[in-house]
Structure formats: structure tokens, C-alpha cells
Design an enzyme around this catalytic site. Structure first.
Site, PDB file in Angstrom:
ATOM      1  N   GLN A 107       0.856  -1.182   0.000  1.00  0.00           N
ATOM      2  CA  GLN A 107       0.000   0.000   0.000  1.00  0.00           C
ATOM      3  C   GLN A 107       0.895   1.236   0.000  1.00  0.00           C
ATOM      4  OE1 GLN A 107      -2.169   1.428   3.565  1.00  0.00           O
ATOM      5  NE2 GLN A 107      -4.017   1.033   2.379  1.00  0.00           N
ATOM      6  N   TYR A 176      -6.631  10.611   4.000  1.00  0.00           N
ATOM      7  CA  TYR A 176      -5.216  10.804   3.728  1.00  0.00           C
ATOM      8  C   TYR A 176      -5.126  11.860   2.621  1.00  0.00           C
ATOM      9  CZ  TYR A 176      -3.614   6.824   6.576  1.00  0.00           C
ATOM     10  OH  TYR A 176      -3.308   5.980   7.613  1.00  0.00           O
ATOM     11  N   ALA A 351      -9.719  -7.914   7.102  1.00  0.00           N
ATOM     12  CA  ALA A 351      -8.751  -7.289   8.010  1.00  0.00           C
ATOM     13  C   ALA A 351      -8.853  -7.887   9.401  1.00  0.00           C
ATOM     14  CB  ALA A 351      -8.964  -5.781   8.035  1.00  0.00           C
ATOM     15  N   ARG A 352      -9.854  -7.445  10.188  1.00  0.00           N
ATOM     16  CA  ARG A 352      -9.943  -7.878  11.579  1.00  0.00           C
ATOM     17  C   ARG A 352     -10.089  -9.388  11.724  1.00  0.00           C
ATOM     18  NH1 ARG A 352     -14.664  -3.901  13.386  1.00  0.00           N
ATOM     19  NH2 ARG A 352     -15.166  -4.300  11.209  1.00  0.00           N
TER      20      ARG A 352
END
Length: 408
Positions: A107, A176, A351-352
Site C-alpha cells: 500500500q 489521507y 482485516a480484523r
């Protein structure tokens, strides 16, 4: 207009799939999750072990997060930023992931107003002056800053190839830098980077062009794009669909991963489930700890969790473009995976659930009715302020000496 139709035959989530010039062994991707395992901007043995565990656990591709394109573009001073010194350690990581049969993605991006000047020593750049909840400081980005950062994305993508990565994921979400320019709430500029959507999208489009120009078709290019900032007056689904169409028309990305939320203004909007305000406050230094205890319930608002919670909104992007799409958000088992495949998504990102069980994909292939052990308490989010990001429910794992390993 997109030619996609829900009447297609849904692919099997564990079948091989093409992603740009790349073929993945299955359609599951370990989503970018800040690991807190880099040291001094370099990879460590612990970072390599983290991604090897997910590769051995069965994912088609694992994503290294977060690799900043410049030193001030980090949210933490230890995060990797692209430079020649970082390549040997990253090459060790990609070699180790490939040895387990998975692909590796990096990333890349610039944190912009989410950057941490106290930790990086550089400015938190933003479209204009913005209140930062932790540092209270942002610096308006000049046109020279933006040109430098666009070039840095291209340079980072070239270095990713040198380091053996199969793909890069360009970060256009979570407010971002590129995402903050997309947001009408944060971007009040009067130049050609502000105002109408075409101007606010200029930076994101320039970045993805620079990446494509730098790497051609040698590796896959993904982009993580916000659908909804989760704040009134922010970037939202109607504009996200248009930006997705522009990215498709320009041919600069091979797939889109749709996300939501603002790390600056509403971080819990992505992480549905519990909002562990007191756990966050406990990890922070004195004055900030007190402020988080007072303001935390307003900044860290909880949202109900359900499996596949971003699917409904992501379907609208699916209807707008033919680009391969990656479903993120509450992907925990075969039911959501199969629903995503049936709705025309080509990949799913987790993800989690994988932080809780790195081998969950292997389990699901052997026993399709396996249920994830993640209970969405979100205390894993607070661990990024500690030694390393981890699931608080899983047994603690460390190297024999209890360290995070040497930078490599």
C-alpha cells in the site's frame, strides 16, 4: 455504460483469478492493516513473520501497510517510507510470502493531514489549514509539494517492483492526502485543485497516472477509494461513483477497493462495532489522554456491526463501472464471500477477521461453515499505539527474546 450484469455466473471465491497482469491463487486479499512492526522506516523480522502467517493461512494476496511515499507522509515515525535502504528488507518479505504461494501487495500513499509531525518531523500537509485531533497542526500543501508527492508515488511503485511486489495499492481513502483533496469539507482551495469535483479529483488522478506511467503492466495497480467520509459535507457516494468512472476511463488502475471513513474526523465509520474510547485514551500520553477521554465519544462514534456492512453502498459503485471491485467490510465467512461473488465483485478483502485468525482462509476451504472468532470489539485498533497491532483475544505471540526483531 458498464456492461456488468448480475445474471453472470458467480465465480468461486477460492478459484484462481486474474488481477491485471497477476494471477492470484484465490480471490481473498489480506487488507492493508497497519502492522506496527516496522522500525526506523525499515522492515523487521516481525513484519515478515506477520505476512508469512497470512500467506501460509491461505490468502491469495497479503497487503503491506502502510508504505509512505515520503518521510512526512507517515502517521508514525517508524513506518516504512520508500527509499533504497528499505528494499532489502522488503525483498526478504516478498520472497517469504511467495514461498508460501501467495502474492504480495504494497500500500503506497501520503498521509497528508493524518500525518503526525511530532513523530515524523515533517509537516502534516493538507488542502488548507485543518484541525488535527492529536497534533493540532496541518500545513497547506503548495503546488510544489503536490508535484513532488505525485512523482514520489511513481518512484515508490518502481521500487515496489525492485522489492519483488506483485501489486501496489494506491491509498485514496480515509482523508489521507488524496482523499482530503476529494473532500468538499476539507478542500476549500481556490486554485485548480479545489472547487468542482474534477478539480478536487485532480490529485488522485495525477497520482494514479504517475503510478501507471512508472510501472506499465509489470505489476497490478489497485486503488483504495472512499465511498463516504462519514461526516456531513464530506465526500460521498454520488461523487465516488464519478471518480471511479474517471479512473476506469483513464485505465490507470486494475481494481478498486471501496472503503469509507475519515481517520481525521470519523475513524470508527469504517470499523463498525464497539468504540473502545477508554482503551484508546489509555495508550496516549497525559494531556492527549485527557482530551481523548473528554472528546473521544464525539470523535469515536460507534456504529452497529453486521456482516458485509459496506456491500449495499459498494453495489452502487459496481453498477457504475466495469472495473474489478474488491469488497471490504465485514467479510468474515463464506456467506458474505459468496454474496459478493454473486453481486459481481471479483475479490474480497479481510482485516480484523484475519488479525484474529491468520489461517481463516484455510479453515474456510476445509470447512465452509466455519465462523470467524472476531467479535468486533475493535480493541485491536488501540494496539497500534503499543508494540504491535494484534488481536487482544488471540494468544500473545512474540519472538524468543520478546522483541520485534531487528530491521532488515
Amino acid at each position: 455504460m458498464p456492461q456488468h450484469s448480475a445474471a453472470h455466473r458467480a465465480p468461486h471465491v477460492f478459484a484462481p483469478a486474474a488481477l491485471g497482469p497477476l494471477t492470484l491463487r484465490n480471490r481473498t486479499i489480506k487488507a492493508a492493516t497497519y502492522e506496527k512492526r516496522a522500525r526506523g522506516g525499515l522492515a523487521t523480522d516481525a513484519l515478515i513473520d506477520f505476512h508469512v502467517a497470512h500467506a501460509a493461512g491461505g490468502v491469495g494476496m497479503t497487503t503491506v501497510a502502510y508504505c509512505a511515499v515520503s518521510p512526512e507522509g507517515r502517521t508514525d515515525g517508524h513506518q516504512i517510507h520508500w527509499r533504497p535502504e528499505a528494499l532489502p528488507g522488503l525483498r526478504r518479505l516478498t520472497d517469504a510470502v511467495h514461498a508460501e504461494g501467495a502474492a504480495a501487495s504494497a500500500q503506497i500513499g501520503h498521509a497528508g493531514p493524518v500525518g503526525n509531525p511530532w513523530s515524523t518531523g515533517g509537516p502534516a500537509l493538507s488542502p488548507g489549514r485543518t484541525l488535527h485531533p492529536l497534533t493540532m497542526r496541518t500545513t497547506p500543501a503548495s503546488r510544489l509539494d503536490l508535484a513532488r508527492i505525485v512523482r514520489a508515488h511513481g518512484s515508490a511503485a518502481r521500487m515496489a517492483i525492485e522489492a519483488g511486489f506483485d501489486a501496489v495499492e494506491v491509498h485514496l481513502g480515509h482523508n489521507y492526502l488524496a482523499s482530503s483533496f476529494l473532500s468538499p469539507k476539507l478542500n476549500h482551495r481556490k486554485d485548480d485543485y479545489g472547487g468542482p469535483l474534477r478539480n478536487r479529483a485532480r490529485l488522485a488522478l495525477e497520482i494514479t497516472r504517475a503510478v501507471r506511467d512508472a510501472v506499465g503492466d509489470r505489476i497490478a495497480i489497485l486503488a483504495k477509494l472512499n465511498m463516504d467520509d462519514g461526516v456531513p459535507g464530506g465526500f460521498w457516494l454520488d461523487e465516488a461513483a464519478v471518480v471511479a468512472q474517471w479512473l476506469e476511463q483513464e485505465g490507470t488502475v486494475d481494481a478498486l477497493e471501496m472503503t469509507v471513513g475519515s481517520s481525521l474526523l470519523n475513524p470508527m465509520y469504517l470499523f463498525r462495532g464497539d468504540a473502545p474510547v477508554h482503551d484508546f485514551a489509555a495508550q496516549l500520553p497525559g494531556p492527549i489522554k485527557s482530551a481523548v477521554k473528554l472528546a473521544g465519544p464525539r470523535l469515536l462514534r460507534g456504529y452497529p456491526y453486521e456482516d458485509g456492512y459496506l456491500l449495499e453502498d459498494a453495489r452502487q459503485i459496481r453498477a457504475a463501472v466495469d472495473l474489478p471491485l474488491i469488497l471490504l467490510g465485514g467479510v468474515t465467512g463464506r456467506e458474505v464471500m459468496d454474496r459478493a461473488m454473486g453481486d459481481g465483485f471479483q475479490f474480497v478483502a479481510m482485516a480484523r477477521a484475519l488479525l484474529r485468525e491468520p489461517d481463516l482462509i484455510n479453515q474456510l476451504q476445509q470447512r465452509p461453515r466455519t465462523r470467524s472468532l472476531c467479535n468486533h470489539n475493535n480493541k485491536c485498533m488501540t494496539t497500534i499505539f503499543g508494540r504491535r497491532t494484534r488481536c487482544v483475544l488471540a494468544p500473545a505471540q512474540s519472538l524468543p527474546d520478546g522483541s520485534d526483531g531487528d530491521a532488515v
